[in-house]
Design an enzyme around this catalytic site. Structure first.
Site, PDB file in Angstrom:
ATOM      1  N   GLU A  74       0.821  -1.200   0.000  1.00 18.31           N
ATOM      2  CA  GLU A  74       0.000   0.000   0.000  1.00 18.31           C
ATOM      3  C   GLU A  74       0.861   1.259   0.000  1.00 18.31           C
ATOM      4  OE1 GLU A  74      -2.617   0.414   3.316  1.00 18.31           O
ATOM      5  OE2 GLU A  74      -3.670   2.067   2.374  1.00 18.31           O
ATOM      6  N   ASP A  75       1.843   1.296   0.875  1.00 19.88           N
ATOM      7  CA  ASP A  75       2.639   2.516   1.026  1.00 19.88           C
ATOM      8  C   ASP A  75       4.049   2.386   0.458  1.00 19.88           C
ATOM      9  OD1 ASP A  75       0.636   3.964   2.487  1.00 19.88           O
ATOM     10  OD2 ASP A  75       1.062   2.637   4.155  1.00 19.88           O
TER      11      ASP A  75
END
Ligand code: MN
Length: 571
Positions: A74-75
């Site tokens: 996600e990051d």
């Protein structure tokens, strides 16, 4: 910061475990390089801190690896394919589960509920997804100060509304207490400060006093050949104190369990023996003995609680439990992964230990990945006899098992119930006697010409819907339907005075019978004025007098029991 901060917390680790954790550590470090958190720290600190929390709880290596990697897709700069290739299917599955939960950002009530729904459903796939999410949220809450102010309240609210109940339901007392206090601090800052200031003083004073009490108990236990594993004190979390204060007119002196003495015993038998010894030292407060060993709380919590008039008349709570019960109370579901890891010497070895429900489910899941049987069983165990049904907008309606669309309709609004003509479940038409299932989306079709029928009373499960239907029939049609009252047998309070030989284990043997019969005792006391013929006094309530006689006859058979007198107490 280095990987040893995680490794040193793990008690039983193999070379293979160390290798996998080191690899995940390096992978995450690389994937998050150049990224920073709001605080200005490197982003990588976050997955490491979350992994440390779970290493502390002795979770299995797969979970710790997945925690280190939980934000890399996600990051960070990694893909799910890479994770599967480097760390295998199971880790990839867990990371994906956590990522999926994270993609729905809370934006008002509907989104919030959607998030909740995803949680429940992912929980049915693998509880470890939720455990990782709880560790993730705990670290995020600890560092919430660095987050822009406008975001803080939303995150704290979500924590209080979703994560705290979830941790509670999963029996994870440790996470629950920490998350609850952190959310409390941001949601009600004034109250938080007030409680903190007023409790800290009360706590210090109590701690000095409790040190004396602990000594006294220990001496008495040793006299009776009982060496507890540990005696310490537990401090109630601030939000717990606050909730209680609200019920006690904000009077701190009326809360007796801000600090409780906690005794960890070796066996269940010892727990009951210790209870007896404490009651011999100090008089119990009537109605304050709670035997959660015989009758565990719905989330599995086990312990004996008793409150006594201690030295100088100070009211003090004691909690007595075994080490295993203690571990489960703190870690809940997570404890089971730790157990199975320690109890399983090598891969492929059979786990012969009697497994708890969650572990059984995990085994089934391995065998029949995602089979319906697995999902059904998990839902039943997790939510016992409740189901969660969603409106098309995503609101959750909490209903008893067996509820029908009519119950659902009345839960939304009585007008919708009164004009309910049909229902769609997951977009398909169903009849009004359809039994709703957990996780389904239900839509009610109304027709203003449609009105409640007498037969509906047989279709509904909730009292709420029953009352609404009855009201309608009475008001609009003049039909009065008598409420069938089930004759409730009245509970009778019984006191037994048992004259018995003064031997070690006597009280334990007597209490074991109540435990066997699942009868909750309300009071235990001893009268030792006649040293040769001490009397044990037990109060309990029961609605079936024949069962009371059965208990009596069982007690009579215990070695050393000389005489029993039974008395009915007035309510
Ligand atoms: Mn995270």
């Amino acid at each position: 910061m280095d990987v040893n901060e995680i490794l040193e917390k793990l008690n039983n680790k193999t070379e293979e475990d160390i290798k996998r954790i080191k690899k995940a550590y390096e992978f995450a470090k690389e994937a998050h390089k150049d990224q920073k958190r709001y605080s200005g720290e490197p982003y990588f600190v976050h997955p490491v801190e979350a992994a440390k929390l779970l290493a502390q709880m002795q979770l299995d290596t797969t979970t710790i690896v997945a925690t280190l990697l939980h934000d890399v897709c996600e990051d960070g700069h990694a893909t799910p394919q890479q994770i599967e290739k480097e760390f295998g299917k199971e880790v990839a599955f867990l990371v994906e589960g956590v990522t999926k939960l994270g993609t729905v950002k809370y934006q008002g009530v509907e989104r919030h509920v959607e998030n909740l729904r995803k949680m429940f459903l992912s929980m049915a796939e693998d509880i470890r997804v939720i455990i990782i999410k709880l560790a993730d949220r705990t670290h995020n809450m600890k560092t919430l100060d660095a987050v822009p102010e406008r975001k803080r309240e939303r995150i704290a609210r979500e924590t209080m509304d979703i994560y705290v109940p979830l941790a509670d339901r999963l029996g994870m007392g440790q996470f629950k207490g920490i998350l609850e206090d952190l959310a409390f601090k941001y949601l009600y800052p004034k109250e938080y400060r007030w409680v903190k200031e007023n409790i800290v003083g009360a706590r210090k004073e109590k701690e000095i006093y409790l040190a004396k009490i602990k000594q006294k108990v220990l001496k008495e236990l040793q006299k009776n050949n009982i060496n507890p594993i540990k005696i310490d004190s537990r401090v109630k979390n601030l939000y717990g104190v606050y909730k209680k204060l609200l019920r006690k007119d904000m009077d701190v002196s009326r809360i007796y369990d801000i600090i409780a003495v906690r005794i960890i015993a070796k066996t269940i038998e010892e727990c009951y023996a210790i209870l007896g010894i404490i009651h011999r030292l100090w008089k119990p407060v009537p109605g304050k003995i709670k035997d959660y060993i015989a009758l565990p709380k719905p989330n599995g919590y086990q312990s004996i609680h008793t409150t006594v008039f201690c030295d100088d008349g100070k009211i003090t709570e004691f909690q007595i439990r075994t080490e295993k019960m203690h571990e489960e109370a703190e870690k809940g579901v997570a404890a089971h992964w730790a157990y199975s890891m320690a109890g399983k010497p090598k891969e492929g070895a059979k786990v012969t230990k009697k497994l708890s429900w969650i572990n059984e489910l995990r085994e089934w899941q391995k065998e029949n990945q995602e089979t319906e049987e697995f999902l059904d069983n998990l839902k039943i165990d997790l939510f016992k006899d409740r189901i969660f049904v969603f409106t098309p907008k995503g609101d959750v309606i909490d209903l008893p098992e067996g509820a029908t669309p009519i119950d659902f309709a009345y839960c939304i609004h009585s007008d919708i119930g009164n004009h309910c003509s049909g229902a769609k479940v997951n977009d398909k038409m169903v009849s009004l006697d359809y039994k709703l299932q957990n996780g389904e989306i239900c839509q009610i079709i109304t027709n203003k010409n449609k009105t409640p029928k007498r037969d509906w009373l047989k279709l509904v499960k909730t009292n709420y819907a029953k009352n609404r239907i009855r009201n309608y029939l009475k008001k609009e049609l003049g039909i009065e339907i008598p409420v069938l009252k089930v004759k409730q047998k009245k509970e009778k309070n019984i006191e037994l005075k048992i004259t018995a030989a003064n031997r070690v284990g006597m009280l334990k043997d007597i209490l074991a019978i109540f435990q066997e019969e699942k009868i909750n005792i309300t009071k235990v006391n001893t009268d030792v004025r006649d040293k040769k013929n001490p009397i044990i006094i037990i109060e309990f309530s029961i609605n079936d007098l024949q069962r009371a006689d059965l208990i009596l006859s069982k007690i009579k058979k215990i070695k050393g029991v000389k005489k029993i007198t039974k008395a009915m107490l007035k309510n």
